[in-house]
Motif scaffolding. Structure first.
Motif, PDB file in Angstrom:
ATOM      1  N   MET A 112      -0.288  -6.406   5.691  1.00 45.93           N
ATOM      2  CA  MET A 112      -0.817  -5.416   4.751  1.00 45.93           C
ATOM      3  C   MET A 112      -2.310  -5.684   4.554  1.00 45.93           C
ATOM      4  O   MET A 112      -2.745  -6.840   4.566  1.00 45.93           O
ATOM      5  CB  MET A 112      -0.101  -5.534   3.402  1.00 45.93           C
ATOM      6  CG  MET A 112       1.374  -5.184   3.458  1.00 45.93           C
ATOM      7  SD  MET A 112       2.265  -5.495   1.913  1.00 45.93           S
ATOM      8  CE  MET A 112       2.588  -7.244   2.029  1.00 45.93           C
ATOM      9  N   TYR A 147      -3.600   1.529   8.045  1.00 44.93           N
ATOM     10  CA  TYR A 147      -3.412   2.984   8.093  1.00 44.93           C
ATOM     11  C   TYR A 147      -3.920   3.682   6.845  1.00 44.93           C
ATOM     12  O   TYR A 147      -4.288   4.846   6.871  1.00 44.93           O
ATOM     13  CB  TYR A 147      -1.926   3.296   8.350  1.00 44.93           C
ATOM     14  CG  TYR A 147      -1.420   2.449   9.499  1.00 44.93           C
ATOM     15  CD1 TYR A 147      -2.041   2.532  10.748  1.00 44.93           C
ATOM     16  CD2 TYR A 147      -0.409   1.511   9.337  1.00 44.93           C
ATOM     17  CE1 TYR A 147      -1.655   1.716  11.796  1.00 44.93           C
ATOM     18  CE2 TYR A 147      -0.014   0.697  10.386  1.00 44.93           C
ATOM     19  CZ  TYR A 147      -0.644   0.794  11.607  1.00 44.93           C
ATOM     20  OH  TYR A 147      -0.281  -0.023  12.646  1.00 44.93           O
ATOM     21  N   THR A 148      -3.888   2.966   5.744  1.00 48.69           N
ATOM     22  CA  THR A 148      -4.498   3.445   4.512  1.00 48.69           C
ATOM     23  C   THR A 148      -4.802   2.209   3.690  1.00 48.69           C
ATOM     24  O   THR A 148      -4.147   1.176   3.848  1.00 48.69           O
ATOM     25  CB  THR A 148      -3.570   4.407   3.738  1.00 48.69           C
ATOM     26  OG1 THR A 148      -4.239   4.908   2.583  1.00 48.69           O
ATOM     27  CG2 THR A 148      -2.280   3.730   3.316  1.00 48.69           C
ATOM     28  N   ALA A 149      -5.792   2.303   2.828  1.00 47.26           N
ATOM     29  CA  ALA A 149      -6.178   1.126   2.041  1.00 47.26           C
ATOM     30  C   ALA A 149      -6.365   1.535   0.586  1.00 47.26           C
ATOM     31  O   ALA A 149      -6.773   2.662   0.298  1.00 47.26           O
ATOM     32  CB  ALA A 149      -7.476   0.526   2.576  1.00 47.26           C
ATOM     33  N   PRO A 150      -6.028   0.632  -0.331  1.00 49.13           N
ATOM     34  CA  PRO A 150      -6.213   0.946  -1.743  1.00 49.13           C
ATOM     35  C   PRO A 150      -7.691   1.030  -2.120  1.00 49.13           C
ATOM     36  O   PRO A 150      -8.580   0.717  -1.317  1.00 49.13           O
ATOM     37  CB  PRO A 150      -5.523  -0.206  -2.460  1.00 49.13           C
ATOM     38  CG  PRO A 150      -5.178  -1.215  -1.451  1.00 49.13           C
ATOM     39  CD  PRO A 150      -5.482  -0.690  -0.091  1.00 49.13           C
ATOM     40  N   ASP A 151      -7.902   1.414  -3.352  1.00 44.55           N
ATOM     41  CA  ASP A 151      -9.263   1.531  -3.905  1.00 44.55           C
ATOM     42  C   ASP A 151     -10.148   0.370  -3.464  1.00 44.55           C
ATOM     43  O   ASP A 151      -9.750  -0.784  -3.545  1.00 44.55           O
ATOM     44  CB  ASP A 151      -9.187   1.518  -5.436  1.00 44.55           C
ATOM     45  CG  ASP A 151      -9.297   2.914  -5.995  1.00 44.55           C
ATOM     46  OD1 ASP A 151      -9.343   3.858  -5.191  1.00 44.55           O
ATOM     47  OD2 ASP A 151      -9.335   3.039  -7.234  1.00 44.55           O
TER      48      ASP A 151
ATOM     49  N   PHE B  12       1.042  -2.166  -3.533  1.00 44.03           N
ATOM     50  CA  PHE B  12       1.208  -1.930  -2.097  1.00 44.03           C
ATOM     51  C   PHE B  12       2.565  -2.459  -1.616  1.00 44.03           C
ATOM     52  O   PHE B  12       3.330  -1.759  -0.949  1.00 44.03           O
ATOM     53  CB  PHE B  12       0.072  -2.616  -1.329  1.00 44.03           C
ATOM     54  CG  PHE B  12      -0.313  -1.962  -0.036  1.00 44.03           C
ATOM     55  CD1 PHE B  12      -1.362  -1.061   0.002  1.00 44.03           C
ATOM     56  CD2 PHE B  12       0.371  -2.245   1.129  1.00 44.03           C
ATOM     57  CE1 PHE B  12      -1.732  -0.447   1.194  1.00 44.03           C
ATOM     58  CE2 PHE B  12       0.017  -1.649   2.324  1.00 44.03           C
ATOM     59  CZ  PHE B  12      -1.046  -0.746   2.360  1.00 44.03           C
ATOM     60  N   LYS B  26      -3.145   3.000  -5.937  1.00 44.64           N
ATOM     61  CA  LYS B  26      -4.344   3.774  -6.231  1.00 44.64           C
ATOM     62  C   LYS B  26      -5.266   3.806  -5.005  1.00 44.64           C
ATOM     63  O   LYS B  26      -5.613   2.752  -4.453  1.00 44.64           O
ATOM     64  CB  LYS B  26      -5.067   3.144  -7.415  1.00 44.64           C
ATOM     65  CG  LYS B  26      -6.126   4.025  -8.041  1.00 44.64           C
ATOM     66  CD  LYS B  26      -6.688   3.328  -9.271  1.00 44.64           C
ATOM     67  CE  LYS B  26      -7.863   4.118  -9.821  1.00 44.64           C
ATOM     68  NZ  LYS B  26      -8.545   3.371 -10.888  1.00 44.64           N
ATOM     69  N   GLY B  27      -5.613   5.006  -4.593  1.00 45.68           N
ATOM     70  CA  GLY B  27      -6.535   5.162  -3.476  1.00 45.68           C
ATOM     71  C   GLY B  27      -5.854   5.337  -2.129  1.00 45.68           C
ATOM     72  O   GLY B  27      -6.517   5.654  -1.137  1.00 45.68           O
ATOM     73  N   CYS B  28      -4.554   5.139  -2.059  1.00 42.27           N
ATOM     74  CA  CYS B  28      -3.855   5.202  -0.776  1.00 42.27           C
ATOM     75  C   CYS B  28      -3.325   6.599  -0.485  1.00 42.27           C
ATOM     76  O   CYS B  28      -2.993   7.359  -1.394  1.00 42.27           O
ATOM     77  CB  CYS B  28      -2.690   4.209  -0.765  1.00 42.27           C
ATOM     78  SG  CYS B  28      -3.218   2.506  -0.618  1.00 42.27           S
ATOM     79  N   ASP B  29      -3.210   6.885   0.793  1.00 42.40           N
ATOM     80  CA  ASP B  29      -2.663   8.155   1.248  1.00 42.40           C
ATOM     81  C   ASP B  29      -1.133   8.074   1.199  1.00 42.40           C
ATOM     82  O   ASP B  29      -0.550   7.174   1.814  1.00 42.40           O
ATOM     83  CB  ASP B  29      -3.135   8.410   2.687  1.00 42.40           C
ATOM     84  CG  ASP B  29      -2.566   9.684   3.254  1.00 42.40           C
ATOM     85  OD1 ASP B  29      -3.296  10.689   3.260  1.00 42.40           O
ATOM     86  OD2 ASP B  29      -1.394   9.682   3.688  1.00 42.40           O
ATOM     87  N   ARG B  32       0.727   8.015   4.639  1.00 40.92           N
ATOM     88  CA  ARG B  32       0.509   6.774   5.391  1.00 40.92           C
ATOM     89  C   ARG B  32       1.202   5.584   4.716  1.00 40.92           C
ATOM     90  O   ARG B  32       1.579   4.633   5.394  1.00 40.92           O
ATOM     91  CB  ARG B  32      -0.986   6.537   5.587  1.00 40.92           C
ATOM     92  CG  ARG B  32      -1.598   7.604   6.504  1.00 40.92           C
ATOM     93  CD  ARG B  32      -3.008   7.308   6.917  1.00 40.92           C
ATOM     94  NE  ARG B  32      -3.506   8.349   7.808  1.00 40.92           N
ATOM     95  CZ  ARG B  32      -4.585   8.248   8.560  1.00 40.92           C
ATOM     96  NH1 ARG B  32      -5.306   7.145   8.510  1.00 40.92           N
ATOM     97  NH2 ARG B  32      -4.966   9.241   9.335  1.00 40.92           N
ATOM     98  N   MET B  33       1.363   5.646   3.404  1.00 41.95           N
ATOM     99  CA  MET B  33       2.157   4.592   2.767  1.00 41.95           C
ATOM    100  C   MET B  33       3.618   4.704   3.191  1.00 41.95           C
ATOM    101  O   MET B  33       4.310   3.695   3.357  1.00 41.95           O
ATOM    102  CB  MET B  33       2.039   4.685   1.235  1.00 41.95           C
ATOM    103  CG  MET B  33       0.716   4.166   0.663  1.00 41.95           C
ATOM    104  SD  MET B  33       0.307   2.464   1.145  1.00 41.95           S
ATOM    105  CE  MET B  33       1.685   1.534   0.472  1.00 41.95           C
TER     106      MET B  33
END
Lengths: 290, 256
Positions: A112, A147-151, B12, B26-29, B32-33
Motif C-alpha cells: 500500500m 493506483y490511487t493515493a490518499p491526501d 486505507f 480521504k483523497g482516494c479514487d 481504484r480503492m
C-alpha cells in the motif's frame, strides 16, 4: 573505454516449482538469482538443499515483502532479527525492500502507498534507521506502483527523494513501476527518472503489467515486459549506467527459455545504451561468486 | 489541511479489508480503492484455493466467497509469512458459524492444512543417537520423527473420492511426514500401530519393549503374541524414517 566489466548483471526471481527445476537442470547464464526472504527463511528439507546448491552457482539478491517499513504499527523486531540471521547465513549481494506499508496492526501481504506527507517522511526515515541499525547495512528501497493515493502534501518524486536523502539509503529503481505510475498519475516518466539521484540507484527491476484503461495499469508481473518499459529501461541505463537488473515474473510464468529471451533483450538494451559492442552469444558469461 | 497520515493509513487498510463498511480514504479514487481491495483479496483467496483445493470443491462458490471475505475482513494476520495463513484459515473454519460446513469437509480441510504444514516445515536438528545401533531393532531406543504428524479422521480424507455421506465403521489413521526428497508421504496405520506410535513417543528413550508391553496390556493379549507384528512394524517404520534413534538411548535402554 567500456569493457566487459561494464556490462549489466541480469537475474531472475527464483520460485519453487517448475522454474526452480528448470534452473537446476539447465544452469542458465544468469548473473544472479533473487528471492523473497519471507518465502525461504523457514525452508527445510530437499528444497533447502536445492536452494543452497544453486547459491554455489549464482550470487543471491534478496527482495523482501513483509518489512512494512512505512507501516503505522511498531516495527516487528523479531522479524528484522530473523532477516538478519538469514542475511548473515546467505550473504546476499543486496537486501532490498519496498517503500510502502503492507500492514497496519496486522498483515495484508501486499503493498500500500504511504501517504505523501512530511510527517510520513519523518516516520519512515526513523524506521529505516532502526532497521539499518539492526541489519548493520544500508537498506535499498523500491519505488512502488500505486493506483490511487490518499491526501498528499508532496508529490511522489519529492517524497521518494526526501526519504532517500534523509535516511541515507539506496534506491531499487523499478522501471516498470515508474511507467505504471506515470500512466496512472499522469506524469512524464523520463523527467521522473532524470530527477532521481544517480548515486543512490543500486538495483533495477523490470516487469510486465496489465493495462486496464488508457489511464490505469496494474503492476501484475504476469506478462512480458511492454514496449514503453523497454524504451524507459534504455533511458535508465543511459542515465544510471550498468545497474544490476532483475526480470520480475510472478504469475503466468512461461518456460525458462522464454524468460531467457527477455534476459537477452535486457542485456542487449543495456549494451546499446552503454555503447558496448554486441555480445557473442557463444561467449561464456562469467558468474561471480556470491 | 491534510489528514494525519496514520489515520489515512488506517483508512486505507480498513477499506481494503471491508469496502462495504469502511469509508473511502480521504483523497482516494473510489473505483481504484475497489481495485486495491480485489487485488489484496485475490492474493489471499489464491493461497487458500491452492491449499484447500479438495475441500474447496465441496463448498458452493457463494459460501466460499463468504467464508474468505469474512476471514479476510475480520481475522487479523500477525505473521509476516504468507504461508502461515492457511493454518489461521483452518482455525477460522473450525470456529465460524456463518456457513454450516459438513463435518467431513472440515476434516478434509484439516488434512489439507496438515499436508501444507508438512510441506513447508522448517528443518529441525534431530537428536543424536548416543551409541551405534544394535543388529536387533528391539535392542535400540526409537522415537517418532518429530516432524511427523499422527492424523486421525472419521473419514478416509486421504482418498480422493471418499464419500461425504457415509460414515465408515473404522476411523482413518495416518502418519504424515515429509521425506528426504521433499515429498509428503502418507502412511496408513492400524489402530494398534497408531497407539503404539503414541506409546513409543511417550516412552521415548526406552527400547520398544516397554511400550509394547503396555500396548499388550491395553489390548489384553500376551506380549509375545505381538512380537511378529512389532518386529515387522518397527522394521518398516525405521526404513521409512517414521522412527529415528532416540536421544539418550544408552542410559535408558535397560527398560526393555
Amino acid at each position: 573505454m567500456n569493457t566487459q566489466s561494464d556490462r549489466v548483471s541480469v537475474g531472475i526471481g527464483l520460485r519453487r516449482g517448475s522454474l526452480m527445476r528448470e534452473i537446476e537442470a539447465t544452469q542458465p547464464e544468469l548473473d544472479f538469482l533473487e528471492v523473497a526472504p519471507e518465502n525461504w527463511m523457514r525452508l527445510g528439507g530437499a528444497v533447502k538443499r536445492q536452494f543452497e546448491a544453486l547459491l554455489s552457482r549464482y550470487p543471491l539478491y534478496l527482495h523482501g515483502l513483509s518489512l512494512s517499513v512505512g507501516g503505522p504499527a511498531p516495527l516487528d523486531r523479531d522479524f528484522v532479527h530473523a532477516l538478519k540471521k538469514f542475511i548473515n547465513q546467505y550473504q546476499p549481494v543486496i537486501y532490498s525492500e519496498h517503500l510502502s506499508f503492507c500492514s497496519d496492526n496486522a498483515h495484508l501481504y501486499d503493498l500500500m502507498p504511504i501517504p505523501f506527507t512530511r510527517a510520513a517522511v519523518r516516520h519512515v526515515v526513523e524506521r529505516i534507521h532502526a532497521v539499518q541499525d539492526v541489519l548493520g547495512q544500508r537498506l535499498t528501497l523500491e519505488n512502488v506502483s500505486y493506483y490511487t493515493a490518499p491526501d498528499a502534501e508532496m508529490n511522489e518524486l519529492d517524497f521518494l527523494t526526501e526519504i532517500l536523502q534523509q535516511a541515507d539509503c539506496d534506491l531499487l529503481l523499478d522501471v516498470n513501476n515508474v511507467y505504471v505510475n506515470s500512466v496512472n498519475h499522469h506524469y512524464d516518466p523520463k523527467a521522473f527518472l532524470d530527477t532521481l539521484p544517480v548515486e543512490r540507484v543500486r538495483y533495477l527491476h523490470v516487469a510486465g503489467h496489465l493495462q486496464l484503461a488508457s489511464d490505469l495499469i496494474v503492476d501484475t508481473h504476469g506478462a512480458a515486459v511492454a514496449d514503453p518499459v523497454w524504451d524507459l529501461l534504455a533511458h535508465t541505463y543511459g542515465r544510471f549506467g550498468a545497474v544490476p537488473t532483475l526480470l520480475e515474473r510472478d504469475f503466468d510464468i512461461p518456460p525458462l527459455a522464454d524468460l531467457m529471451l527477455e534476459i537477452k533483450k535486457i542485456r542487449s538494451v543495456a549494451d546499446d545504451a552503454l555503447g558496448l559492442a554486441p555480445r557473442n552469444d557463444r561467449e561464456p558469461v562469467m558468474v561471480a561468486n556470491a | 489541511m491534510t489528514t494525519d497520515f496514520l489515520a489515512l493509513q488506517a483508512q486505507f487498510a480498513d477499506f481494503i479489508r471491508d469496502p462495504a463498511h469502511a469509508p473511502v480514504p480521504k483523497g482516494c479514487d473510489p473505483e481504484r480503492m475497489q481495485l486495491y481491495h480485489q487485488l489484496f483479496f485475490n492474493n489471499i483467496d489464491g493461497i487458500l484455493e491452492n491449499t484447500f483445493e479438495r475441500s474447496r470443491a465441496h463448498i458452493a462458490d457463494d459460501q466460499w466467497q463468504e467464508l474468505v471475505r469474512t476471514f479476510f475482513s475480520t481475522v487479523p494476520q500477525h505473521s509476516p509469512y504468507l504461508v502461515d495463513v492457511p493454518a489461521r484459515f483452518l482455525e477460522f473454519l473450525q470456529e465460524q458459524t456463518t456457513v454450516a460446513l459438513p463435518e467431513p469437509v472440515l476434516e478434509l480441510a484439516a488434512f489439507e492444512a496438515t499436508l501444507h504444514e508438512c510441506r513447508m516445515a522448517e528443518d529441525i536438528t534431530l537428536p543424536e543417537a548416543t551409541e551405534s545401533l544394535p543388529d536387533d531393532v528391539f535392542d535400540a531406543a526409537w522415537q517418532p520423527h518429530p516432524q511427523g504428524v499422527l492424523f486421525e479422521s472419521v473419514y478416509p480424507v486421504n482418498q480422493a473420492d471418499f464419500s461425504l455421506d457415509a460414515v465408515p465403521a473404522e476411523p482413518t489413521l495416518l502418519w504424515i511426514q515429509r521425506d528426504d526428497a521433499g515429498v509428503v508421504q502418507i502412511y496408513y496405520l492400524s489402530a494398534a500401530s497408531a497407539r503404539w506410535l503414541v506409546l513409543l513417543d511417550a516412552h521415548s528413550g526406552a527400547t520398544p519393549g516397554a511400550s509394547l508391553a503396555q500396548l499388550a496390556r491395553e489390548l489384553n493379549v500376551a506380549p509375545e503374541n505381538l512380537t511378529g507384528f512389532a518386529r515387522a512394524q518397527l522394521t518398516d517404520w525405521i526404513a521409512d524414517g517414521v522412527l529415528i534413534p532416540a536421544s539418550g538411548s544408552k542410559e535408558n535402554a535397560s527398560s526393555a
